[in-house]
Write a protein that holds these residues in place. Structure first.
Motif, PDB file in Angstrom:
ATOM      1  N   THR A  16       0.865  -1.183   0.000  1.00 27.22           N
ATOM      2  CA  THR A  16       0.000   0.000   0.000  1.00 27.22           C
ATOM      3  C   THR A  16       0.897   1.226   0.000  1.00 27.22           C
ATOM      4  OG1 THR A  16      -0.129   0.254   2.400  1.00 27.22           O
ATOM      5  CG2 THR A  16      -1.752  -1.217   1.348  1.00 27.22           C
ATOM      6  N   SER A  17       0.365   2.332  -0.410  1.00 24.46           N
ATOM      7  CA  SER A  17       1.158   3.560  -0.501  1.00 24.46           C
ATOM      8  C   SER A  17       1.626   4.074   0.849  1.00 24.46           C
ATOM      9  CB  SER A  17       0.365   4.638  -1.240  1.00 24.46           C
ATOM     10  OG  SER A  17      -0.811   4.948  -0.524  1.00 24.46           O
ATOM     11  N   GLN A  18       0.992   3.631   1.932  1.00 30.75           N
ATOM     12  CA  GLN A  18       1.340   4.115   3.271  1.00 30.75           C
ATOM     13  C   GLN A  18       2.449   3.304   3.952  1.00 30.75           C
ATOM     14  OE1 GLN A  18       0.171   7.048   4.519  1.00 30.75           O
ATOM     15  NE2 GLN A  18      -0.687   7.191   2.457  1.00 30.75           N
ATOM     16  N   GLU A  19       2.922   2.251   3.298  1.00 31.06           N
ATOM     17  CA  GLU A  19       3.994   1.455   3.881  1.00 31.06           C
ATOM     18  C   GLU A  19       5.342   2.127   3.654  1.00 31.06           C
ATOM     19  OE1 GLU A  19       3.527  -3.018   3.752  1.00 31.06           O
ATOM     20  OE2 GLU A  19       2.318  -2.392   2.016  1.00 31.06           O
ATOM     21  N   THR A  20       6.294   1.821   4.530  1.00 36.01           N
ATOM     22  CA  THR A  20       7.634   2.389   4.361  1.00 36.01           C
ATOM     23  C   THR A  20       8.401   1.605   3.306  1.00 36.01           C
ATOM     24  OG1 THR A  20       8.691   1.005   6.029  1.00 36.01           O
ATOM     25  CG2 THR A  20       7.737   3.128   6.777  1.00 36.01           C
ATOM     26  N   VAL A  21       9.395   2.259   2.736  1.00 35.42           N
ATOM     27  CA  VAL A  21      10.249   1.631   1.743  1.00 35.42           C
ATOM     28  C   VAL A  21      10.935   0.400   2.339  1.00 35.42           C
ATOM     29  CG1 VAL A  21      12.342   1.960   0.357  1.00 35.42           C
ATOM     30  CG2 VAL A  21      10.567   3.735   0.392  1.00 35.42           C
ATOM     31  N   THR A  22      11.398   0.488   3.571  1.00 33.45           N
ATOM     32  CA  THR A  22      12.059  -0.656   4.207  1.00 33.45           C
ATOM     33  C   THR A  22      11.128  -1.856   4.268  1.00 33.45           C
ATOM     34  OG1 THR A  22      13.536   0.727   5.514  1.00 33.45           O
ATOM     35  CG2 THR A  22      13.145  -1.496   6.328  1.00 33.45           C
ATOM     36  N   THR A  23       9.910  -1.659   4.707  1.00 33.48           N
ATOM     37  CA  THR A  23       8.940  -2.755   4.806  1.00 33.48           C
ATOM     38  C   THR A  23       8.694  -3.388   3.448  1.00 33.48           C
ATOM     39  OG1 THR A  23       7.878  -1.692   6.684  1.00 33.48           O
ATOM     40  CG2 THR A  23       6.588  -3.339   5.511  1.00 33.48           C
ATOM     41  N   ALA A  59      20.017   7.150  -3.968  1.00 31.43           N
ATOM     42  CA  ALA A  59      20.760   8.252  -4.587  1.00 31.43           C
ATOM     43  C   ALA A  59      20.375   9.621  -4.014  1.00 31.43           C
ATOM     44  CB  ALA A  59      20.557   8.247  -6.102  1.00 31.43           C
ATOM     45  N   GLU A  60      19.167   9.718  -3.478  1.00 33.46           N
ATOM     46  CA  GLU A  60      18.695  10.980  -2.895  1.00 33.46           C
ATOM     47  C   GLU A  60      19.002  11.062  -1.398  1.00 33.46           C
ATOM     48  OE1 GLU A  60      17.309  13.550  -4.584  1.00 33.46           O
ATOM     49  OE2 GLU A  60      17.631  12.451  -6.454  1.00 33.46           O
ATOM     50  N   GLY A  61      19.568  10.004  -0.836  1.00 37.47           N
ATOM     51  CA  GLY A  61      19.921  10.013   0.580  1.00 37.47           C
ATOM     52  C   GLY A  61      18.732   9.975   1.531  1.00 37.47           C
ATOM     53  N   LYS A  62      17.609   9.420   1.062  1.00 37.15           N
ATOM     54  CA  LYS A  62      16.415   9.343   1.904  1.00 37.15           C
ATOM     55  C   LYS A  62      16.514   8.166   2.863  1.00 37.15           C
ATOM     56  CE  LYS A  62      13.405  11.635  -1.357  1.00 37.15           C
ATOM     57  NZ  LYS A  62      12.325  11.515  -2.318  1.00 37.15           N
ATOM     58  N   ASP A  63      15.870   8.286   3.990  1.00 38.07           N
ATOM     59  CA  ASP A  63      15.827   7.233   5.001  1.00 38.07           C
ATOM     60  C   ASP A  63      14.697   6.263   4.631  1.00 38.07           C
ATOM     61  OD1 ASP A  63      15.586   5.611   7.236  1.00 38.07           O
ATOM     62  OD2 ASP A  63      15.487   7.264   8.666  1.00 38.07           O
ATOM     63  N   SER A  64      15.070   5.050   4.272  1.00 38.91           N
ATOM     64  CA  SER A  64      14.071   4.083   3.821  1.00 38.91           C
ATOM     65  C   SER A  64      13.122   3.650   4.934  1.00 38.91           C
ATOM     66  CB  SER A  64      14.749   2.848   3.220  1.00 38.91           C
ATOM     67  OG  SER A  64      15.497   2.162   4.205  1.00 38.91           O
ATOM     68  N   SER A  65      13.521   3.835   6.182  1.00 40.03           N
ATOM     69  CA  SER A  65      12.655   3.417   7.287  1.00 40.03           C
ATOM     70  C   SER A  65      11.564   4.441   7.591  1.00 40.03           C
ATOM     71  CB  SER A  65      13.480   3.134   8.546  1.00 40.03           C
ATOM     72  OG  SER A  65      14.080   4.326   9.019  1.00 40.03           O
ATOM     73  N   THR A  67      10.635   6.836   4.850  1.00 35.19           N
ATOM     74  CA  THR A  67      10.084   7.253   3.557  1.00 35.19           C
ATOM     75  C   THR A  67       8.942   6.328   3.165  1.00 35.19           C
ATOM     76  OG1 THR A  67      12.231   8.096   2.845  1.00 35.19           O
ATOM     77  CG2 THR A  67      10.622   7.634   1.113  1.00 35.19           C
ATOM     78  N   LEU A  68       7.814   6.918   2.806  1.00 34.95           N
ATOM     79  CA  LEU A  68       6.653   6.137   2.367  1.00 34.95           C
ATOM     80  C   LEU A  68       6.787   5.778   0.890  1.00 34.95           C
ATOM     81  CD1 LEU A  68       3.726   8.028   4.127  1.00 34.95           C
ATOM     82  CD2 LEU A  68       4.979   6.008   4.923  1.00 34.95           C
ATOM     83  N   VAL A  69       6.307   4.604   0.553  1.00 29.59           N
ATOM     84  CA  VAL A  69       6.366   4.142  -0.825  1.00 29.59           C
ATOM     85  C   VAL A  69       5.677   5.129  -1.763  1.00 29.59           C
ATOM     86  CG1 VAL A  69       5.532   2.340  -2.391  1.00 29.59           C
ATOM     87  CG2 VAL A  69       6.684   1.727  -0.302  1.00 29.59           C
ATOM     88  N   LYS A  70       4.590   5.747  -1.325  1.00 27.25           N
ATOM     89  CA  LYS A  70       3.862   6.669  -2.206  1.00 27.25           C
ATOM     90  C   LYS A  70       4.729   7.838  -2.669  1.00 27.25           C
ATOM     91  CE  LYS A  70       1.909   9.774   1.232  1.00 27.25           C
ATOM     92  NZ  LYS A  70       0.722  10.456   1.671  1.00 27.25           N
ATOM     93  N   ASP A  71       5.756   8.156  -1.890  1.00 24.31           N
ATOM     94  CA  ASP A  71       6.609   9.290  -2.226  1.00 24.31           C
ATOM     95  C   ASP A  71       7.721   8.952  -3.208  1.00 24.31           C
ATOM     96  OD1 ASP A  71       5.128  10.971  -0.534  1.00 24.31           O
ATOM     97  OD2 ASP A  71       6.326  10.356   1.207  1.00 24.31           O
ATOM     98  N   VAL A  72       7.942   7.667  -3.465  1.00 19.12           N
ATOM     99  CA  VAL A  72       9.050   7.278  -4.336  1.00 19.12           C
ATOM    100  C   VAL A  72       8.670   6.267  -5.427  1.00 19.12           C
ATOM    101  CG1 VAL A  72      10.862   7.858  -2.692  1.00 19.12           C
ATOM    102  CG2 VAL A  72       9.830   5.578  -2.624  1.00 19.12           C
ATOM    103  N   ALA A  73       7.489   5.701  -5.344  1.00 21.00           N
ATOM    104  CA  ALA A  73       7.036   4.756  -6.376  1.00 21.00           C
ATOM    105  C   ALA A  73       6.674   5.515  -7.646  1.00 21.00           C
ATOM    106  CB  ALA A  73       5.830   3.965  -5.871  1.00 21.00           C
ATOM    107  N   THR A  74       6.661   4.805  -8.744  1.00 21.50           N
ATOM    108  CA  THR A  74       6.215   5.392 -10.006  1.00 21.50           C
ATOM    109  C   THR A  74       4.688   5.411  -9.990  1.00 21.50           C
ATOM    110  OG1 THR A  74       8.154   4.524 -11.138  1.00 21.50           O
ATOM    111  CG2 THR A  74       6.257   5.136 -12.520  1.00 21.50           C
TER     112      THR A  74
END
Length: 161
Positions: A16-23, A59-65, A67-74
């Motif tokens: 879901t878009s509300q999950e973190t990148v790490t998850t 590459a953007e130095g974001k914290d994957s724990s 950062t929400l998927v909605k902010d970086v997914a296509t």
């Protein structure tokens, strides 16, 4: 005639878009996936790929724990419908440079995903069948022969000169 539904994987692993990148990355690793569909309210809202992770997180130095998927997914990815001819699927993968193509039904609901690996494996298997069928004959194949028209039929009905 071969349709994309013959190639696509239907056992979808989603986020879901509300999950973190790490998850989401942990789920991708556990499932051996290079991409995951982002689904919100049973509709496809995006696709998160290894490229998104590399280009939009690492590459953007974001914290994957955090950062929400909605902010970086296509968002709103290009899709194929489940009755799309495999030739059109090949064109999308090639022209867009995609490694993964979401597949939706006629109502726009996600029903599968095609990876370039799945596509090329399917093509190799089908071409082997066509070649096997052609062996043992001295006849030449007509120059207008379009392999895509015979995929899924094991080379049956090959046009001969």
């Amino acid at each position: 005639m071969a349709l994309v539904k013959k190639v696509m994987k239907t056992s979808l692993v989603t986020a879901t878009s509300q999950e973190t990148v790490t998850t989401v990355c942990q789920r991708m690793k556990a499932s051996h996936l290079g991409a995951i569909l982002v689904i919100d309210e049973n509709k496809l809202s995006g696709i998160f790929t290894e490229r998104d992770l590399l280009n939009r997180v690492v590459a953007e130095g974001k914290d994957s724990s955090t950062t929400l998927v909605k902010d970086v997914a296509t968002p709103n990815p290009i899709v194929a419908k489940d009755d799309t001819h495999i030739k059109e699927c090949a064109k999308i993968l090639r022209d867009q440079g995609f490694r993964h193509l979401p597949v939706v039904d006629q109502d726009g609901n996600p029903v599968g995903i095609v990876s370039s690996r799945d596509f090329f494996q399917y093509m190799a298997n089908e071409l082997e069948q066509v070649i096997d069928r052609m062996r043992g004959t001295d006849e030449k194949v007509d120059e207008s022969f379009d392999i895509y028209e015979y995929l899924g039929a094991g080379g049956c009905g090959l046009p001969r000169m």
